[in-house]
Design a protein around this motif. Structure first.
Motif, PDB file in Angstrom:
ATOM      1  N   GLN A 281      44.022  26.405 -20.389  1.00 39.92           N
ATOM      2  CA  GLN A 281      42.702  27.042 -20.253  1.00 39.92           C
ATOM      3  C   GLN A 281      41.758  26.920 -21.442  1.00 39.92           C
ATOM      4  O   GLN A 281      40.555  26.669 -21.136  1.00 39.92           O
ATOM      5  CB  GLN A 281      43.106  28.587 -20.069  1.00 39.92           C
ATOM      6  CG  GLN A 281      43.782  28.633 -18.558  1.00 39.92           C
ATOM      7  CD  GLN A 281      44.103  30.095 -18.373  1.00 39.92           C
ATOM      8  OE1 GLN A 281      43.325  30.804 -18.546  1.00 39.92           O
ATOM      9  NE2 GLN A 281      45.136  30.332 -17.638  1.00 39.92           N
ATOM     10  N   LEU A 282      42.407  27.192 -22.481  1.00 40.53           N
ATOM     11  CA  LEU A 282      41.434  27.068 -23.851  1.00 40.53           C
ATOM     12  C   LEU A 282      40.925  25.687 -24.067  1.00 40.53           C
ATOM     13  O   LEU A 282      39.865  25.462 -24.316  1.00 40.53           O
ATOM     14  CB  LEU A 282      42.413  27.420 -25.151  1.00 40.53           C
ATOM     15  CG  LEU A 282      41.670  27.849 -26.192  1.00 40.53           C
ATOM     16  CD1 LEU A 282      41.183  29.559 -26.029  1.00 40.53           C
ATOM     17  CD2 LEU A 282      42.811  28.112 -27.605  1.00 40.53           C
TER      18      LEU A 282
ATOM     19  N   ARG B   2      40.144  23.420 -21.599  1.00 38.48           N
ATOM     20  CA  ARG B   2      39.454  22.982 -20.667  1.00 38.48           C
ATOM     21  C   ARG B   2      38.055  23.794 -21.266  1.00 38.48           C
ATOM     22  O   ARG B   2      37.254  23.426 -21.053  1.00 38.48           O
ATOM     23  CB  ARG B   2      39.901  23.417 -19.305  1.00 38.48           C
ATOM     24  CG  ARG B   2      41.138  22.590 -18.968  1.00 38.48           C
ATOM     25  CD  ARG B   2      41.867  22.981 -17.641  1.00 38.48           C
ATOM     26  NE  ARG B   2      42.820  22.405 -17.499  1.00 38.48           N
ATOM     27  CZ  ARG B   2      43.742  22.299 -16.215  1.00 38.48           C
ATOM     28  NH1 ARG B   2      43.270  23.143 -15.560  1.00 38.48           N
ATOM     29  NH2 ARG B   2      44.741  21.541 -16.133  1.00 38.48           N
ATOM     30  N   LYS B   3      38.118  25.266 -21.620  1.00 37.11           N
ATOM     31  CA  LYS B   3      36.977  25.796 -21.853  1.00 37.11           C
ATOM     32  C   LYS B   3      36.036  25.102 -23.024  1.00 37.11           C
ATOM     33  O   LYS B   3      34.974  24.925 -22.940  1.00 37.11           O
ATOM     34  CB  LYS B   3      37.384  27.097 -22.387  1.00 37.11           C
ATOM     35  CG  LYS B   3      36.313  28.137 -22.766  1.00 37.11           C
ATOM     36  CD  LYS B   3      36.578  29.505 -23.290  1.00 37.11           C
ATOM     37  CE  LYS B   3      35.291  30.201 -23.706  1.00 37.11           C
ATOM     38  NZ  LYS B   3      35.840  31.631 -24.133  1.00 37.11           N
ATOM     39  N   TYR B   4      37.045  24.703 -24.072  1.00 40.90           N
ATOM     40  CA  TYR B   4      36.271  24.398 -25.301  1.00 40.90           C
ATOM     41  C   TYR B   4      36.149  22.819 -25.341  1.00 40.90           C
ATOM     42  O   TYR B   4      34.881  22.396 -25.582  1.00 40.90           O
ATOM     43  CB  TYR B   4      37.095  24.719 -26.554  1.00 40.90           C
ATOM     44  CG  TYR B   4      36.986  26.204 -26.830  1.00 40.90           C
ATOM     45  CD1 TYR B   4      35.553  26.641 -27.523  1.00 40.90           C
ATOM     46  CD2 TYR B   4      37.637  27.051 -26.388  1.00 40.90           C
ATOM     47  CE1 TYR B   4      35.441  28.170 -27.653  1.00 40.90           C
ATOM     48  CE2 TYR B   4      37.693  28.375 -26.602  1.00 40.90           C
ATOM     49  CZ  TYR B   4      36.418  28.881 -27.353  1.00 40.90           C
ATOM     50  OH  TYR B   4      36.527  30.172 -27.307  1.00 40.90           O
TER      51      TYR B   4
ATOM     52  N   GLN C 179      34.096  22.067 -21.512  1.00 42.59           N
ATOM     53  CA  GLN C 179      32.641  22.766 -21.349  1.00 42.59           C
ATOM     54  C   GLN C 179      31.840  22.779 -22.517  1.00 42.59           C
ATOM     55  O   GLN C 179      30.908  22.368 -22.731  1.00 42.59           O
ATOM     56  CB  GLN C 179      33.032  24.172 -20.733  1.00 42.59           C
ATOM     57  CG  GLN C 179      33.941  24.064 -19.415  1.00 42.59           C
ATOM     58  CD  GLN C 179      34.330  25.336 -18.921  1.00 42.59           C
ATOM     59  OE1 GLN C 179      33.845  26.574 -19.463  1.00 42.59           O
ATOM     60  NE2 GLN C 179      34.844  25.494 -17.717  1.00 42.59           N
ATOM     61  N   VAL C 180      32.591  23.404 -23.557  1.00 42.06           N
ATOM     62  CA  VAL C 180      31.568  23.964 -24.784  1.00 42.06           C
ATOM     63  C   VAL C 180      31.344  22.806 -25.573  1.00 42.06           C
ATOM     64  O   VAL C 180      30.018  22.552 -26.024  1.00 42.06           O
ATOM     65  CB  VAL C 180      32.309  25.000 -25.328  1.00 42.06           C
ATOM     66  CG1 VAL C 180      31.506  25.457 -26.682  1.00 42.06           C
ATOM     67  CG2 VAL C 180      32.710  26.058 -24.714  1.00 42.06           C
TER      68      VAL C 180
ATOM     69  N   LEU D  89      27.988  31.002 -26.817  1.00 39.38           N
ATOM     70  CA  LEU D  89      28.199  30.551 -25.809  1.00 39.38           C
ATOM     71  C   LEU D  89      27.315  31.411 -24.456  1.00 39.38           C
ATOM     72  O   LEU D  89      27.119  30.710 -23.443  1.00 39.38           O
ATOM     73  CB  LEU D  89      29.786  31.402 -25.512  1.00 39.38           C
ATOM     74  CG  LEU D  89      30.764  30.645 -26.322  1.00 39.38           C
ATOM     75  CD1 LEU D  89      32.167  31.462 -25.898  1.00 39.38           C
ATOM     76  CD2 LEU D  89      31.058  29.354 -25.758  1.00 39.38           C
TER      77      LEU D  89
ATOM     78  N   ARG E 299      25.266  29.459 -21.650  1.00 37.50           N
ATOM     79  CA  ARG E 299      25.182  29.579 -20.360  1.00 37.50           C
ATOM     80  C   ARG E 299      23.613  29.997 -19.781  1.00 37.50           C
ATOM     81  O   ARG E 299      23.291  29.601 -18.633  1.00 37.50           O
ATOM     82  CB  ARG E 299      25.831  30.850 -20.228  1.00 37.50           C
ATOM     83  CG  ARG E 299      26.308  31.541 -18.811  1.00 37.50           C
ATOM     84  CD  ARG E 299      26.639  30.567 -17.759  1.00 37.50           C
ATOM     85  NE  ARG E 299      26.406  31.252 -16.355  1.00 37.50           N
ATOM     86  CZ  ARG E 299      25.269  31.253 -15.748  1.00 37.50           C
ATOM     87  NH1 ARG E 299      24.120  30.855 -16.271  1.00 37.50           N
ATOM     88  NH2 ARG E 299      25.484  31.554 -14.333  1.00 37.50           N
TER      89      ARG E 299
ATOM     90  N   ILE F  34      29.637  27.557 -18.146  1.00 40.30           N
ATOM     91  CA  ILE F  34      30.559  27.823 -19.235  1.00 40.30           C
ATOM     92  C   ILE F  34      31.358  29.165 -18.941  1.00 40.30           C
ATOM     93  O   ILE F  34      30.735  30.005 -18.840  1.00 40.30           O
ATOM     94  CB  ILE F  34      29.952  28.010 -20.706  1.00 40.30           C
ATOM     95  CG1 ILE F  34      29.458  26.447 -21.002  1.00 40.30           C
ATOM     96  CG2 ILE F  34      30.881  28.533 -21.882  1.00 40.30           C
ATOM     97  CD1 ILE F  34      28.953  26.512 -22.372  1.00 40.30           C
ATOM     98  N   ALA F  35      32.780  29.232 -18.988  1.00 43.19           N
ATOM     99  CA  ALA F  35      33.507  30.335 -18.744  1.00 43.19           C
ATOM    100  C   ALA F  35      33.542  31.275 -19.989  1.00 43.19           C
ATOM    101  O   ALA F  35      33.302  30.747 -21.055  1.00 43.19           O
ATOM    102  CB  ALA F  35      34.986  30.056 -18.624  1.00 43.19           C
ATOM    103  N   GLN F  36      33.236  32.628 -19.829  1.00 39.40           N
ATOM    104  CA  GLN F  36      33.142  33.569 -21.070  1.00 39.40           C
ATOM    105  C   GLN F  36      34.438  34.208 -21.080  1.00 39.40           C
ATOM    106  O   GLN F  36      35.287  34.354 -20.332  1.00 39.40           O
ATOM    107  CB  GLN F  36      32.114  34.542 -20.504  1.00 39.40           C
ATOM    108  CG  GLN F  36      30.731  34.188 -20.602  1.00 39.40           C
ATOM    109  CD  GLN F  36      30.214  33.507 -21.591  1.00 39.40           C
ATOM    110  OE1 GLN F  36      30.440  34.144 -22.830  1.00 39.40           O
ATOM    111  NE2 GLN F  36      29.624  32.134 -21.561  1.00 39.40           N
TER     112      GLN F  36
END
Length: 427
Positions: free
Chosen positions: A202-203, A205-207, A210-211, A415, A419, A425-427
C-alpha cells in the motif's frame, strides 16, 4: 489499412502478434497488459505515443531486461507491477474493448518470429471478454509496485545471475534482494499475503505509483514553462517545488477546499498547474502562513543534508543539534500545532517522547541502513523498534525525500496540493 484479425500466428499468412498493438492503438484510452517475459518496449510505445494509458504486469526473470523495465518506469503513461515467481505465466493483452489471449510474450521473438497462437476476443462479440478485465485485476492487486529502488536491486540480480537459463537460481537471488512476490492461486481466497507485505505494498503504491509521478509532472511543468521565482534561481528545483506546493495548499486550498477539487486528466492538471505557477511568480509575498522565506529554506535543507549525511555526523550531534536539524522538515516543524509553548515546547515534548540514542538509531537506520529505502521508511512509521514519537509518516517521507535522490520530499501539505491540482492521490 490492415484489419484486426481473429487470430495471430506470427507468419505472413496469419499476421504477426505485434500487429494487434499497432491496430488497436489509434484512439485507445487504456490497456491492461500481462506478460511474464518482457524484453521489447515496441508494443508499449505503440500505445503510449498515441496517448493510451497502460497498466503492465511482468515477471522479473532472466528474460525480462532491466533496460526495458527502466523505459516503462520512465514513461508517465505506464504503471508497472511485477511478480518474481515462475508460477506467473499469463499472457493477456486488453486494449479498450478488444483483447489478445494466447502464448505470445512481450519479446521480439514472441511478437514476430516464434510460432505462437493468440486469439482476439471482442467485447461486442464474445461473452468471454467480460471475464478478462476481472482476471487481470486479480493479478494486479497481488503484484508488487515497481520503483527505482526495485529496479536497482533487479539490475544487481541481473548482473550476478550467471547462466541466464538457470531460472531457479535467478528467482532465489532475486528474492533475497526484493522479496518474493507470488501470483494469486486460481482458487479464490487461497493466496496468503503477510500483514507486513500488504501494508508495504500500500505504501509503495501510494508513493511510487501516485506521488512520485505527480511530483515529476509538476516539476516538468515548472521546468519547461520557466515559471520560477528569482529568489530560487540557480537553486535546487526540489526546494522551490516543495515551497510552491505548500504555498498552493495554504493560499488556494485552505481547510478542506483541496478535497472538493475535481480530479483531472493530464491536460486539465497542466492547465491548473500553470495557472497557480503564474500566480506564484507574480505574487509579492509567498510566505502565506508558511514557515520560511526562500533564503531560510536553502539554509534549512543544507543543514539537513549536511547534518545527516553520514552515520558519524548523526552520532556526533547532541539533542539540541539534532532537534534544530530536524526542524528543516516542514512536517516536523508543523508539530508546533499540537504542543503548547512554541518551539521550546516542541523541543521538550520531542525529548520526553524519545531518547537521544533512539533518535540517532532511527535516523541512521532510515537514511543509511541496508536494503530498500521504502521498507526502512515503513519500519520507521509502523515498527515500535524504529518509530519515534511526534515523527510520523509525513515527517519520515519528507526527510527521506530530502536525503534520497529521485524521491521527492512529501508531507501533508504537498499531498493535499497535488490532490487539489487534480492528481488522484490517496491521503
Amino acid at each position: 489499412m490492415p484489419k484486426l484479425r481473429d487470430a495471430y500466428g506470427n507468419s505472413k499468412s496469419s499476421g504477426y502478434t505485434i500487429d494487434f498493438f499497432e491496430l488497436t492503438a489509434p484512439g485507445a484510452k487504456s490497456a491492461l497488459l500481462a506478460s511474464p517475459f518482457f524484453s521489447t518496449y515496441d508494443p508499449i510505445e505503440r500505445l503510449t505515443r498515441r496517448g493510451c494509458e497502460v497498466k503492465l504486469i511482468v515477471r522479473l526473470c532472466s528474460v525480462t531486461t532491466p533496460a526495458v523495465i527502466a523505459k516503462a518506469l520512465a514513461d508517465p503513461l505506464v504503471t508497472l507491477r511485477y511478480f518474481t515467481s515462475r508460477e506467473f505465466h499469463a499472457k493477456l493483452y486488453i486494449v479498450d474493448d478488444q483483447a489478445l489471449v494466447g502464448s505470445a510474450n512481450l519479446t521480439a521473438a514472441g511478437l514476430m518470429s516464434n510460432r505462437e497462437i493468440s486469439i482476439v476476443v471482442r467485447k461486442d462479440r464474445d461473452a468471454a471478454f467480460d471475464e478478462l478485465p476481472g482476471l487481470f485485476e486479480l493479478y494486479w492487486e497481488k503484484a508488487g509496485a515497481m520503483s527505482g529502488e526495485i529496479l536497482a536491486a533487479y539490475q544487481t540480480a541481473f548482473r550476478h545471475i550467471g547462466n541466464p537459463r538457470e531460472e531457479a537460481e535467478f528467482e532465489q537471488r532475486l528474492t533475497k534482494l526484493v522479496g518474493k512476490v507470488d501470483p494469486p492461486s486460481a482458487m479464490a481466497g487461497s493466496e496468503v499475503m503477510s500483514r507486513r507485505r500488504s501494508f508495504l505494498e500500500q505504501l509503495r503504491r501510494k508513493y511510487d505509483e501516485q506521488v512520485i509521478p505527480a511530483f515529476q509532472e509538476v516539476r516538468d511543468i515548472m521546468s519547461e514553462s520557466g515559471l520560477r521565482r528569482a529568489e530560487f534561481a540557480g537553486g535546487d528545483i526540489e526546494i522551490e517545488l516543495n515551497r510552491f506546493l505548500g504555498w498552493t495548499r495554504l493560499l488556494h486550498a485552505p481547510g478542506d477546499v483541496w478535497k472538493e477539487s475535481a480530479l483531472a486528466d493530464r491536460a486539465g492538471r497542466r492547465e491548473r498547474t500553470l495557472s497557480y505557477l503564474r500566480n506564484w511568480v507574480e505574487v509579492g509575498d509567498t510566505k502565506a502562513g508558511d514557515m520560511y522565506y526562500a533564503e531560510e529554506e536553502f539554509g534549512n535543507i543544507a543543514r539537513l543534508r549536511d547534518g545527516l549525511s553520514s552515520i558519524q555526523a548523526i552520532q556526533s550531534m547532541d539533542y539540541d543539534q539534532i532537534f534544530d536539524t530536524l526542524c528543516g522538515c516542514h512536517a516536523f516543524y508543523d508539530m508546533l500545532r499540537f504542543v503548547s509553548g512554541g518551539l521550546p515546547g516542541l523541543k521538550a515534548d520531542f525529548g520526553r517522547r524519545n531518547t537521544l540514542s533512539e533518535i540517532q538509531d532511527t535516523l541512521i537506520y532510515l537514511i543509511h541502513g541496508g536494503g530498500l529505502m521504502l521498507e526502512r521508511a515503513y519500519d520507521c512509521i509502523f515498527d515500535e523498534k524504529w518509530k519515534l514519537g511526534r515523527f510520523g509518516e509525513n515527517c519520515v517521507m519528507e526527510l527521506v525525500g530530502w536525503m534520497t535522490p529521485n524521491r521527492p520530499p512529501v508531507n501533508g501539505r504537498t499531498l493535499k496540493a497535488l490532490r487539489f491540482i487534480g492528481h488522484d492521490i490517496a491521503q
